[in-house]
Design a protein around this motif. Sequence first.
Motif, mmCIF file in Angstrom:
data_model
loop_
_atom_site.group_PDB
_atom_site.id
_atom_site.type_symbol
_atom_site.label_atom_id
_atom_site.label_comp_id
_atom_site.label_asym_id
_atom_site.label_seq_id
_atom_site.Cartn_x
_atom_site.Cartn_y
_atom_site.Cartn_z
ATOM 1 N N CYS A 64 13.163 35.147 141.038
ATOM 2 C CA CYS A 64 14.450 34.979 141.714
ATOM 3 C C CYS A 64 14.234 34.634 143.183
ATOM 4 O O CYS A 64 13.278 35.108 143.815
ATOM 5 N N THR A 65 15.144 33.847 143.706
ATOM 6 C CA THR A 65 15.175 33.549 145.135
ATOM 7 C C THR A 65 16.566 33.875 145.645
ATOM 8 O O THR A 65 17.561 33.400 145.083
ATOM 9 N N THR A 66 16.634 34.692 146.689
ATOM 10 C CA THR A 66 17.927 35.072 147.239
ATOM 11 C C THR A 66 18.488 33.937 148.083
ATOM 12 O O THR A 66 17.821 33.429 148.992
ATOM 13 N N ASP A 67 19.719 33.541 147.773
ATOM 14 C CA ASP A 67 20.406 32.514 148.554
ATOM 15 C C ASP A 67 21.235 33.129 149.674
ATOM 16 O O ASP A 67 21.191 32.677 150.818
ATOM 17 N N ILE A 68 21.990 34.176 149.330
ATOM 18 C CA ILE A 68 22.910 34.794 150.290
ATOM 19 C C ILE A 68 22.890 36.301 150.104
ATOM 20 O O ILE A 68 22.856 36.804 148.971
ATOM 21 N N SER A 69 22.933 37.037 151.201
ATOM 22 C CA SER A 69 23.214 38.477 151.164
ATOM 23 C C SER A 69 24.205 38.755 152.279
ATOM 24 O O SER A 69 24.067 38.229 153.384
ATOM 25 N N TYR A 70 25.213 39.564 151.972
ATOM 26 C CA TYR A 70 26.241 39.808 152.984
ATOM 27 C C TYR A 70 26.889 41.174 152.786
ATOM 28 O O TYR A 70 26.943 41.697 151.666
ATOM 29 N N TYR A 71 27.350 41.722 153.896
ATOM 30 C CA TYR A 71 28.093 42.978 153.877
ATOM 31 C C TYR A 71 29.502 42.693 153.394
ATOM 32 O O TYR A 71 30.196 41.844 153.941
ATOM 33 N N THR A 72 29.922 43.383 152.364
ATOM 34 C CA THR A 72 31.205 43.078 151.727
ATOM 35 C C THR A 72 32.405 43.675 152.455
ATOM 36 O O THR A 72 33.545 43.383 152.104
ATOM 37 N N GLY A 73 32.151 44.543 153.442
ATOM 38 C CA GLY A 73 33.244 45.200 154.142
ATOM 39 C C GLY A 73 33.609 46.556 153.553
ATOM 40 O O GLY A 73 34.496 47.244 154.065
ATOM 41 N N VAL A 74 32.906 46.940 152.481
ATOM 42 C CA VAL A 74 33.177 48.217 151.809
ATOM 43 C C VAL A 74 32.064 49.200 152.145
ATOM 44 O O VAL A 74 30.880 48.840 152.150
ATOM 45 N N ASN A 149 16.172 44.340 152.711
ATOM 46 C CA ASN A 149 16.494 42.978 153.137
ATOM 47 C C ASN A 149 15.232 42.201 153.512
ATOM 48 O O ASN A 149 15.134 40.990 153.284
ATOM 49 N N ALA A 150 14.240 42.895 154.075
ATOM 50 C CA ALA A 150 12.985 42.226 154.428
ATOM 51 C C ALA A 150 12.242 41.751 153.184
ATOM 52 O O ALA A 150 11.559 40.724 153.200
ATOM 53 N N THR A 151 12.379 42.495 152.085
ATOM 54 C CA THR A 151 11.675 42.146 150.846
ATOM 55 C C THR A 151 12.473 41.176 149.978
ATOM 56 O O THR A 151 11.897 40.264 149.376
ATOM 57 N N TYR A 152 13.800 41.364 149.922
ATOM 58 C CA TYR A 152 14.623 40.595 148.987
ATOM 59 C C TYR A 152 15.714 39.772 149.679
ATOM 60 O O TYR A 152 16.619 39.268 149.022
ATOM 61 N N TYR A 158 10.869 36.591 144.467
ATOM 62 C CA TYR A 158 10.288 37.815 143.913
ATOM 63 C C TYR A 158 10.532 37.847 142.400
ATOM 64 O O TYR A 158 11.390 37.119 141.863
ATOM 65 N N GLY A 159 9.790 38.667 141.719
ATOM 66 C CA GLY A 159 9.975 38.826 140.286
ATOM 67 C C GLY A 159 11.271 39.557 139.986
ATOM 68 O O GLY A 159 11.644 40.495 140.691
ATOM 69 N N CYS A 160 11.954 39.136 138.941
ATOM 70 C CA CYS A 160 13.203 39.798 138.543
ATOM 71 C C CYS A 160 13.322 39.764 137.023
ATOM 72 O O CYS A 160 12.483 39.173 136.324
ATOM 73 N N LEU A 161 14.364 40.385 136.518
ATOM 74 C CA LEU A 161 14.599 40.461 135.082
ATOM 75 C C LEU A 161 16.040 40.041 134.803
ATOM 76 O O LEU A 161 16.957 40.457 135.517
ATOM 77 N N TYR A 162 16.237 39.272 133.751
ATOM 78 C CA TYR A 162 17.597 38.821 133.422
ATOM 79 C C TYR A 162 17.861 39.022 131.931
ATOM 80 O O TYR A 162 16.938 39.093 131.118
ATOM 81 N N ASN A 163 19.138 39.085 131.609
ATOM 82 C CA ASN A 163 19.572 39.262 130.230
ATOM 83 C C ASN A 163 19.976 37.898 129.676
ATOM 84 O O ASN A 163 20.937 37.295 130.162
ATOM 85 N N PRO A 164 19.270 37.377 128.683
ATOM 86 C CA PRO A 164 19.632 36.066 128.127
ATOM 87 C C PRO A 164 21.079 36.011 127.625
ATOM 88 O O PRO A 164 21.682 34.935 127.621
ATOM 89 N N SER A 165 21.620 37.162 127.228
ATOM 90 C CA SER A 165 22.998 37.194 126.732
ATOM 91 C C SER A 165 24.030 37.301 127.844
ATOM 92 O O SER A 165 25.220 37.113 127.609
ATOM 93 N N ASP A 166 23.577 37.629 129.042
ATOM 94 C CA ASP A 166 24.484 37.788 130.186
ATOM 95 C C ASP A 166 23.740 37.341 131.449
ATOM 96 O O ASP A 166 23.396 38.150 132.306
ATOM 97 N N PRO A 167 23.492 36.034 131.586
ATOM 98 C CA PRO A 167 22.595 35.540 132.641
ATOM 99 C C PRO A 167 23.170 35.587 134.049
ATOM 100 O O PRO A 167 22.467 35.248 135.000
ATOM 101 N N GLY A 168 24.421 36.007 134.198
ATOM 102 C CA GLY A 168 25.025 36.042 135.521
ATOM 103 C C GLY A 168 24.633 37.230 136.362
ATOM 104 O O GLY A 168 25.096 37.364 137.507
#
Length: 218
Positions: A64-74, A149-152, A158-168
């Motif tokens: 995985c490659t992170t495109d965006i990270s942001y504080y949601t306000g919550v 945030n420094a790592t991801y 970085y290595g990640c895991l995804y569900n083929p049935s729910d790739p989102g």
Amino acid sequence: MPSVRWPSSDEDVEKFNRHYKLGILLGLSLALAIAFLVSIFVCGFVIAQPVVETGSLSFREANCTTDISYYTGVTRRCSCGRGCTAWYPCVRFLVRYVPTTAGNYTTQEAVMFYTEGGLADLRSAAPNRQCATRPCNDDHGAARLSRFNATYGPGQTYGCLYNPSDPGFVIVTRMYTWGDVFHSMLWTSVAFVLFTAISVFICLKLRKKARLERSSMI
């Protein structure tokens, strides 16, 4: 007020001691049976439920490659120990990866969670509550969020895991393996059955002794 009848002979003292010891063993075995019953529910809720709900054991590996990270306000409130209440800012991570199951290797966009626990709890939540990590401590997660945030953070791969049935959705790491689920449920269940059986055996033995004593008094 009724008086307590104490044993009047050596035989009575011996019977009293046997009953007393069996009573203590019964109380102990019942307490342990209840404790392991509670442990079954705790292990089921903490370990088995996230694994079953997310199907994390069948997740596939990807990069995985992170495109965006942001504080949601919550800000989320949490418990950081006995007598400690804290909060942390909710930070959402949007990533991209290439599913290994896609024949044309199409890039997939997804929301990232650190473990299957966060995925199980927050997958169906509103986007501003889909916190990638939940750092609950007395500094409101400042140090842990900085390291996370420094790592991801954006641009990091970085290595990640995804569900083929729910790739989102993806996770960075599994909290629990199949062995963790199996052993946590197996041994607590075995202990519960064992101490329940011991309790029943002691109850039956005490009942038999009481019946024999009543018949000998007739």
